[in-house]
Motif scaffolding. Structure first.
Motif, PDB file in Angstrom:
ATOM      1  N   ASN A 126     110.962  -1.851  51.928  1.00  0.00           N
ATOM      2  CA  ASN A 126     109.937  -2.457  53.004  1.00  0.00           C
ATOM      3  C   ASN A 126     108.830  -3.042  52.119  1.00  0.00           C
ATOM      4  O   ASN A 126     108.180  -2.499  51.143  1.00  0.00           O
ATOM      5  CB  ASN A 126     109.157  -1.081  53.748  1.00  0.00           C
ATOM      6  CG  ASN A 126     110.281  -0.535  54.641  1.00  0.00           C
ATOM      7  OD1 ASN A 126     110.594  -1.110  55.594  1.00  0.00           O
ATOM      8  ND2 ASN A 126     110.341   0.732  54.337  1.00  0.00           N
ATOM      9  N   VAL A 127     108.597  -4.397  52.462  1.00  0.00           N
ATOM     10  CA  VAL A 127     107.592  -5.114  51.720  1.00  0.00           C
ATOM     11  C   VAL A 127     106.462  -5.661  52.859  1.00  0.00           C
ATOM     12  O   VAL A 127     106.764  -6.168  53.791  1.00  0.00           O
ATOM     13  CB  VAL A 127     108.222  -6.423  51.370  1.00  0.00           C
ATOM     14  CG1 VAL A 127     106.974  -7.381  50.496  1.00  0.00           C
ATOM     15  CG2 VAL A 127     109.249  -6.258  50.337  1.00  0.00           C
ATOM     16  N   ARG A 128     105.187  -5.176  52.555  1.00  0.00           N
ATOM     17  CA  ARG A 128     104.152  -5.576  53.393  1.00  0.00           C
ATOM     18  C   ARG A 128     103.133  -6.211  52.746  1.00  0.00           C
ATOM     19  O   ARG A 128     102.625  -5.815  51.738  1.00  0.00           O
ATOM     20  CB  ARG A 128     103.693  -4.038  53.867  1.00  0.00           C
ATOM     21  CG  ARG A 128     102.496  -4.461  54.930  1.00  0.00           C
ATOM     22  CD  ARG A 128     102.120  -2.988  55.566  1.00  0.00           C
ATOM     23  NE  ARG A 128     103.062  -2.289  56.412  1.00  0.00           N
ATOM     24  CZ  ARG A 128     103.067  -1.050  56.992  1.00  0.00           C
ATOM     25  NH1 ARG A 128     102.038  -0.270  56.808  1.00  0.00           N
ATOM     26  NH2 ARG A 128     104.199  -0.814  57.954  1.00  0.00           N
ATOM     27  N   GLY A 129     102.916  -7.184  53.662  1.00  0.00           N
ATOM     28  CA  GLY A 129     101.691  -8.175  53.089  1.00  0.00           C
ATOM     29  C   GLY A 129     100.555  -8.233  54.206  1.00  0.00           C
ATOM     30  O   GLY A 129     100.835  -7.766  55.388  1.00  0.00           O
ATOM     31  N   TYR A 130      99.356  -7.953  53.625  1.00  0.00           N
ATOM     32  CA  TYR A 130      98.266  -7.651  54.217  1.00  0.00           C
ATOM     33  C   TYR A 130      97.122  -9.011  54.075  1.00  0.00           C
ATOM     34  O   TYR A 130      96.873  -9.640  53.211  1.00  0.00           O
ATOM     35  CB  TYR A 130      97.345  -6.660  53.945  1.00  0.00           C
ATOM     36  CG  TYR A 130      97.944  -5.385  53.694  1.00  0.00           C
ATOM     37  CD1 TYR A 130      97.684  -4.686  55.102  1.00  0.00           C
ATOM     38  CD2 TYR A 130      99.046  -4.727  52.749  1.00  0.00           C
ATOM     39  CE1 TYR A 130      98.215  -3.226  54.921  1.00  0.00           C
ATOM     40  CE2 TYR A 130      99.451  -3.602  52.859  1.00  0.00           C
ATOM     41  CZ  TYR A 130      99.071  -2.913  54.000  1.00  0.00           C
ATOM     42  OH  TYR A 130      99.640  -1.648  54.060  1.00  0.00           O
ATOM     43  N   ILE A 131      96.387  -9.537  55.187  1.00  0.00           N
ATOM     44  CA  ILE A 131      95.387  -9.991  55.329  1.00  0.00           C
ATOM     45  C   ILE A 131      94.463  -9.466  55.957  1.00  0.00           C
ATOM     46  O   ILE A 131      94.623  -9.221  57.142  1.00  0.00           O
ATOM     47  CB  ILE A 131      95.544 -11.364  55.911  1.00  0.00           C
ATOM     48  CG1 ILE A 131      96.464 -12.400  54.686  1.00  0.00           C
ATOM     49  CG2 ILE A 131      93.980 -12.254  56.002  1.00  0.00           C
ATOM     50  CD1 ILE A 131      96.498 -13.735  55.235  1.00  0.00           C
ATOM     51  N   SER A 132      93.108  -8.907  55.488  1.00  0.00           N
ATOM     52  CA  SER A 132      92.194  -8.112  56.062  1.00  0.00           C
ATOM     53  C   SER A 132      92.740  -6.813  56.968  1.00  0.00           C
ATOM     54  O   SER A 132      93.614  -6.059  55.746  1.00  0.00           O
ATOM     55  CB  SER A 132      91.501  -9.025  57.282  1.00  0.00           C
ATOM     56  OG  SER A 132      90.421  -8.414  57.657  1.00  0.00           O
ATOM     57  N   PHE A 133      93.021  -6.569  58.206  1.00  0.00           N
ATOM     58  CA  PHE A 133      93.448  -5.590  58.689  1.00  0.00           C
ATOM     59  C   PHE A 133      94.776  -5.885  59.087  1.00  0.00           C
ATOM     60  O   PHE A 133      95.342  -5.061  59.882  1.00  0.00           O
ATOM     61  CB  PHE A 133      92.350  -5.042  59.714  1.00  0.00           C
ATOM     62  CG  PHE A 133      91.294  -4.385  59.366  1.00  0.00           C
ATOM     63  CD1 PHE A 133      91.273  -3.120  58.384  1.00  0.00           C
ATOM     64  CD2 PHE A 133      90.038  -5.119  59.710  1.00  0.00           C
ATOM     65  CE1 PHE A 133      89.910  -2.886  57.879  1.00  0.00           C
ATOM     66  CE2 PHE A 133      88.849  -4.632  58.995  1.00  0.00           C
ATOM     67  CZ  PHE A 133      88.611  -3.560  58.363  1.00  0.00           C
ATOM     68  N   PHE A 134      95.215  -7.015  59.181  1.00  0.00           N
ATOM     69  CA  PHE A 134      96.398  -7.493  59.909  1.00  0.00           C
ATOM     70  C   PHE A 134      97.436  -7.505  58.816  1.00  0.00           C
ATOM     71  O   PHE A 134      97.288  -7.623  57.597  1.00  0.00           O
ATOM     72  CB  PHE A 134      96.291  -8.988  60.234  1.00  0.00           C
ATOM     73  CG  PHE A 134      95.348  -9.101  61.494  1.00  0.00           C
ATOM     74  CD1 PHE A 134      95.430  -8.797  62.679  1.00  0.00           C
ATOM     75  CD2 PHE A 134      94.165  -9.569  61.130  1.00  0.00           C
ATOM     76  CE1 PHE A 134      94.538  -8.649  63.658  1.00  0.00           C
ATOM     77  CE2 PHE A 134      93.105  -9.800  61.766  1.00  0.00           C
ATOM     78  CZ  PHE A 134      93.199  -9.418  63.246  1.00  0.00           C
ATOM     79  N   TYR A 135      98.871  -7.111  59.051  1.00  0.00           N
ATOM     80  CA  TYR A 135      99.928  -7.287  58.320  1.00  0.00           C
ATOM     81  C   TYR A 135     101.181  -7.324  58.658  1.00  0.00           C
ATOM     82  O   TYR A 135     101.219  -7.292  59.963  1.00  0.00           O
ATOM     83  CB  TYR A 135      99.827  -5.906  57.518  1.00  0.00           C
ATOM     84  CG  TYR A 135     100.094  -4.454  58.466  1.00  0.00           C
ATOM     85  CD1 TYR A 135     101.347  -4.153  58.838  1.00  0.00           C
ATOM     86  CD2 TYR A 135      99.292  -3.866  58.953  1.00  0.00           C
ATOM     87  CE1 TYR A 135     101.826  -3.101  59.736  1.00  0.00           C
ATOM     88  CE2 TYR A 135      99.264  -2.747  59.874  1.00  0.00           C
ATOM     89  CZ  TYR A 135     100.728  -2.368  60.142  1.00  0.00           C
ATOM     90  OH  TYR A 135     101.136  -1.429  60.868  1.00  0.00           O
ATOM     91  N   ARG A 136     102.206  -7.697  57.861  1.00  0.00           N
ATOM     92  CA  ARG A 136     103.573  -7.755  58.353  1.00  0.00           C
ATOM     93  C   ARG A 136     104.399  -7.368  57.606  1.00  0.00           C
ATOM     94  O   ARG A 136     104.212  -7.376  56.129  1.00  0.00           O
ATOM     95  CB  ARG A 136     103.809  -9.507  58.485  1.00  0.00           C
ATOM     96  CG  ARG A 136     105.149  -9.495  59.105  1.00  0.00           C
ATOM     97  CD  ARG A 136     105.306 -11.196  59.204  1.00  0.00           C
ATOM     98  NE  ARG A 136     106.358 -11.448  58.434  1.00  0.00           N
ATOM     99  CZ  ARG A 136     106.333 -12.734  57.831  1.00  0.00           C
ATOM    100  NH1 ARG A 136     105.472 -13.699  58.244  1.00  0.00           N
ATOM    101  NH2 ARG A 136     107.343 -12.998  57.119  1.00  0.00           N
TER     102      ARG A 136
END
Length: 144
Positions: A126-136
């Motif tokens: 699992n690879v999770r990218g974050y910007i602020s509180f948002f992620y994918r």
């Protein structure tokens, strides 16, 4: 037929070593396009000191292998995507690796990043990218 104690210890050590590698995030992973379900590239995750990094070792679509990162900024600007280090600075946090960044060569965007093995299947990363509180979160598959 009896095994000598030293032979048994060596055999058990080898089994443990193979199992430990199977449970590691290190190695080669296929990225998967979420829309098509097709593998698009192979990323190798490797260790430098205490940090993990990820490098694009192969773009699977032959006609895309010469592409450069036109939307990247800084030192990655106009560099070939194949061979590019796109994941940097991840530290171990109890089985998860976080604190680093991942760059999307298609958009040039840089995200805070966290990676971890799937609990039920260690061949899934699992690879999770974050910007602020948002992620994918993307799912990568171990390359054989």
């Amino acid at each position: 037929m009896k095994l000598k104690t030293s032979s048994l210890i060596i055999l058990l050590s080898l089994c443990f070593a193979f199992n430990a590698h199977a449970q590691s995030v290190l190695g080669k992973w296929k990225t998967v396009n979420e829309e098509t379900g097709q593998s698009t590239s192979i990323i190798e995750i490797f260790k430098v000191g205490e940090e993990l990094h990820g490098k694009v070792v192969r773009i699977l679509k032959e006609e895309d292998r010469d592409k450069v990162c036109t939307k990247c900024e800084g030192e990655l600007k106009d560099k070939p995507i194949e061979g590019m280090v796109v994941m940097t600075g991840l530290g171990n946090d109890d089985g998860e690796y976080s604190g680093g960044t991942v760059t999307d060569p298609k958009t040039g965007k840089v995200y805070r990043c966290k990676i971890w093995l799937d609990e039920d299947n260690p061949k899934i990363l699992n690879v999770r990218g974050y910007i602020s509180f948002f992620y994918r979160t993307q799912t990568w598959v171990r390359a054989e």
